[in-house]
Design a protein around this motif. Structure first.
Motif, PDB file in Angstrom:
ATOM      1  N   THR A  38       0.845  -1.199   0.000  1.00 27.70           N
ATOM      2  CA  THR A  38       0.000   0.000   0.000  1.00 27.70           C
ATOM      3  C   THR A  38       0.881   1.252   0.000  1.00 27.70           C
ATOM      4  O   THR A  38       0.529   2.265   0.585  1.00 27.70           O
ATOM      5  N   TRP A  39       2.024   1.151  -0.631  1.00 28.95           N
ATOM      6  CA  TRP A  39       2.978   2.258  -0.641  1.00 28.95           C
ATOM      7  C   TRP A  39       3.872   2.174  -1.864  1.00 28.95           C
ATOM      8  O   TRP A  39       4.014   1.125  -2.474  1.00 28.95           O
ATOM      9  N   ASN A  40       4.423   3.329  -2.212  1.00 32.14           N
ATOM     10  CA  ASN A  40       5.395   3.383  -3.304  1.00 32.14           C
ATOM     11  C   ASN A  40       6.779   3.110  -2.751  1.00 32.14           C
ATOM     12  O   ASN A  40       7.033   3.251  -1.557  1.00 32.14           O
ATOM     13  N   LEU A  41       7.658   2.743  -3.628  1.00 32.65           N
ATOM     14  CA  LEU A  41       9.001   2.324  -3.265  1.00 32.65           C
ATOM     15  C   LEU A  41      10.018   3.190  -3.984  1.00 32.65           C
ATOM     16  O   LEU A  41       9.885   3.442  -5.183  1.00 32.65           O
TER      17      LEU A  41
ATOM     18  N   PRO B 152      11.037   3.106  -9.248  1.00 37.67           N
ATOM     19  CA  PRO B 152      10.832   2.053 -10.242  1.00 37.67           C
ATOM     20  C   PRO B 152       9.857   2.471 -11.345  1.00 37.67           C
ATOM     21  O   PRO B 152       8.789   3.003 -11.078  1.00 37.67           O
ATOM     22  N   GLU B 153      10.289   2.234 -12.577  1.00 33.63           N
ATOM     23  CA  GLU B 153       9.405   2.413 -13.723  1.00 33.63           C
ATOM     24  C   GLU B 153       8.688   1.080 -13.915  1.00 33.63           C
ATOM     25  O   GLU B 153       9.291   0.102 -14.351  1.00 33.63           O
ATOM     26  N   ALA B 154       7.425   1.055 -13.556  1.00 31.88           N
ATOM     27  CA  ALA B 154       6.648  -0.183 -13.585  1.00 31.88           C
ATOM     28  C   ALA B 154       5.178   0.189 -13.435  1.00 31.88           C
ATOM     29  O   ALA B 154       4.859   1.334 -13.108  1.00 31.88           O
ATOM     30  N   PRO B 155       4.281  -0.765 -13.640  1.00 27.79           N
ATOM     31  CA  PRO B 155       2.863  -0.484 -13.398  1.00 27.79           C
ATOM     32  C   PRO B 155       2.627  -0.281 -11.901  1.00 27.79           C
ATOM     33  O   PRO B 155       2.777  -1.218 -11.121  1.00 27.79           O
ATOM     34  N   ILE B 156       2.328   0.952 -11.487  1.00 26.98           N
ATOM     35  CA  ILE B 156       2.132   1.284 -10.080  1.00 26.98           C
ATOM     36  C   ILE B 156       0.953   2.224  -9.920  1.00 26.98           C
ATOM     37  O   ILE B 156       0.482   2.819 -10.889  1.00 26.98           O
ATOM     38  N   LEU B 157       0.521   2.367  -8.673  1.00 30.24           N
ATOM     39  CA  LEU B 157      -0.399   3.443  -8.325  1.00 30.24           C
ATOM     40  C   LEU B 157       0.488   4.646  -8.021  1.00 30.24           C
ATOM     41  O   LEU B 157       1.278   4.611  -7.080  1.00 30.24           O
ATOM     42  N   PRO B 158       0.402   5.705  -8.819  1.00 31.30           N
ATOM     43  CA  PRO B 158       1.267   6.864  -8.560  1.00 31.30           C
ATOM     44  C   PRO B 158       0.793   7.619  -7.322  1.00 31.30           C
ATOM     45  O   PRO B 158      -0.116   8.439  -7.380  1.00 31.30           O
ATOM     46  N   GLY B 159       1.409   7.322  -6.196  1.00 32.44           N
ATOM     47  CA  GLY B 159       1.013   7.901  -4.924  1.00 32.44           C
ATOM     48  C   GLY B 159       1.302   9.388  -4.833  1.00 32.44           C
ATOM     49  O   GLY B 159       2.239   9.901  -5.453  1.00 32.44           O
ATOM     50  N   VAL B 160       0.516  10.066  -4.024  1.00 33.88           N
ATOM     51  CA  VAL B 160       0.663  11.507  -3.837  1.00 33.88           C
ATOM     52  C   VAL B 160       2.034  11.845  -3.266  1.00 33.88           C
ATOM     53  O   VAL B 160       2.725  12.736  -3.764  1.00 33.88           O
TER      54      VAL B 160
ATOM     55  N   ALA C 233      10.051   3.540   1.677  1.00 28.05           N
ATOM     56  CA  ALA C 233       8.635   3.481   1.305  1.00 28.05           C
ATOM     57  C   ALA C 233       8.049   4.879   1.458  1.00 28.05           C
ATOM     58  O   ALA C 233       8.474   5.647   2.319  1.00 28.05           O
ATOM     59  N   THR C 234       7.068   5.210   0.609  1.00 25.23           N
ATOM     60  CA  THR C 234       6.363   6.483   0.753  1.00 25.23           C
ATOM     61  C   THR C 234       4.859   6.249   0.691  1.00 25.23           C
ATOM     62  O   THR C 234       4.374   5.385  -0.034  1.00 25.23           O
ATOM     63  N   ASN C 235       4.157   7.019   1.501  1.00 26.65           N
ATOM     64  CA  ASN C 235       2.703   6.963   1.559  1.00 26.65           C
ATOM     65  C   ASN C 235       2.284   8.182   2.371  1.00 26.65           C
ATOM     66  O   ASN C 235       3.047   8.647   3.224  1.00 26.65           O
ATOM     67  N   THR C 236       1.085   8.683   2.150  1.00 28.49           N
ATOM     68  CA  THR C 236       0.659   9.878   2.879  1.00 28.49           C
ATOM     69  C   THR C 236       0.611   9.641   4.383  1.00 28.49           C
ATOM     70  O   THR C 236       0.776  10.577   5.153  1.00 28.49           O
ATOM     71  N   SER C 237       0.412   8.408   4.814  1.00 27.72           N
ATOM     72  CA  SER C 237       0.328   8.156   6.255  1.00 27.72           C
ATOM     73  C   SER C 237       1.686   7.911   6.907  1.00 27.72           C
ATOM     74  O   SER C 237       1.796   7.948   8.120  1.00 27.72           O
ATOM     75  N   ILE C 238       2.736   7.661   6.094  1.00 21.55           N
ATOM     76  CA  ILE C 238       4.055   7.374   6.675  1.00 21.55           C
ATOM     77  C   ILE C 238       5.139   8.346   6.217  1.00 21.55           C
ATOM     78  O   ILE C 238       6.256   8.292   6.723  1.00 21.55           O
TER      79      ILE C 238
END
Length: 180
Positions: A87-90, A102-110, A140-145
């Motif tokens: 549930t996070w980008n790397l 990483p260039e890959a199929p991802i959810l582009p997180g805020v 890892a990146t995510n709005t909550s962390i």
């Protein structure tokens, strides 16, 4: 925030929709969170660029990682390149100090997008799983962390506190707030 239509039937997804909005919240976690230990799994998310509530497969892999002694899962595409976490980008920092996404199929997180726009030394490129041992740091990146360090990916270990991660943390903490 979840957009849904309580009247939409599974048998008729093409029917006219009347979406409603559901907003949920939770208290902020303690910051900074402890670093992660992550286990890789071959996995591709369905409709990766769209945020949706279909998290069963990701959470199942998170559970499998935890049962194996790790904190979370990292996904590897069938071609051997890394994409994202459960549930996070790397992100990585390579030996030259460049932040590599990483260039890959991802959810582009805020959070990832804000860091990409604010950090000067950034690249988006394929990251083969075989290249992980050559990376200086991972996070890892995510709005909550915000920006959370990663101390291990499978059997590859990273320092528990590498000062190179202070840069993206500082960039993130210095981003201007937006009024809701």
């Amino acid at each position: 925030m979840t957009i849904f239509d309580p009247a939409l039937e599974l048998g008729h997804p093409g029917a006219d929709a009347h979406p409603q909005v559901l907003v949920t919240s939770r208290p902020n976690a303690a910051m900074p969170p402890p670093p992660l230990r992550a286990k890789t799994f071959q996995f591709s998310r369905d409709t990766s660029a769209v945020k949706h509530i279909g998290l069963f497969s990701q959470l199942k892999l998170r559970r499998e990682a935890q049962l194996a002694g790790f904190d979370d899962a990292i996904f590897v595409e069938p071609n051997g390149t890394i994409s994202e976490g459960g549930t996070w980008n790397l992100g990585f920092v390579d030996a030259a100090g460049t932040v590599v996404w990483p260039e890959a199929p991802i959810l582009p997180g805020v959070t990832m997008q804000l860091l990409q726009g604010a950090h000067e030394q950034t690249e988006i490129r394929p990251v083969p799983l075989a290249d992980v041992p050559q990376m200086r740091a991972a996070f890892a990146t995510n709005t909550s962390i915000g920006v959370r360090g990663i101390v291990a990916i499978d059997d590859v270990e990273f320092p528990s506190h590498d000062p190179v991660l202070d840069v993206p943390r500082k960039v993130y903490s210095n981003l201007p707030d937006e009024r809701l």
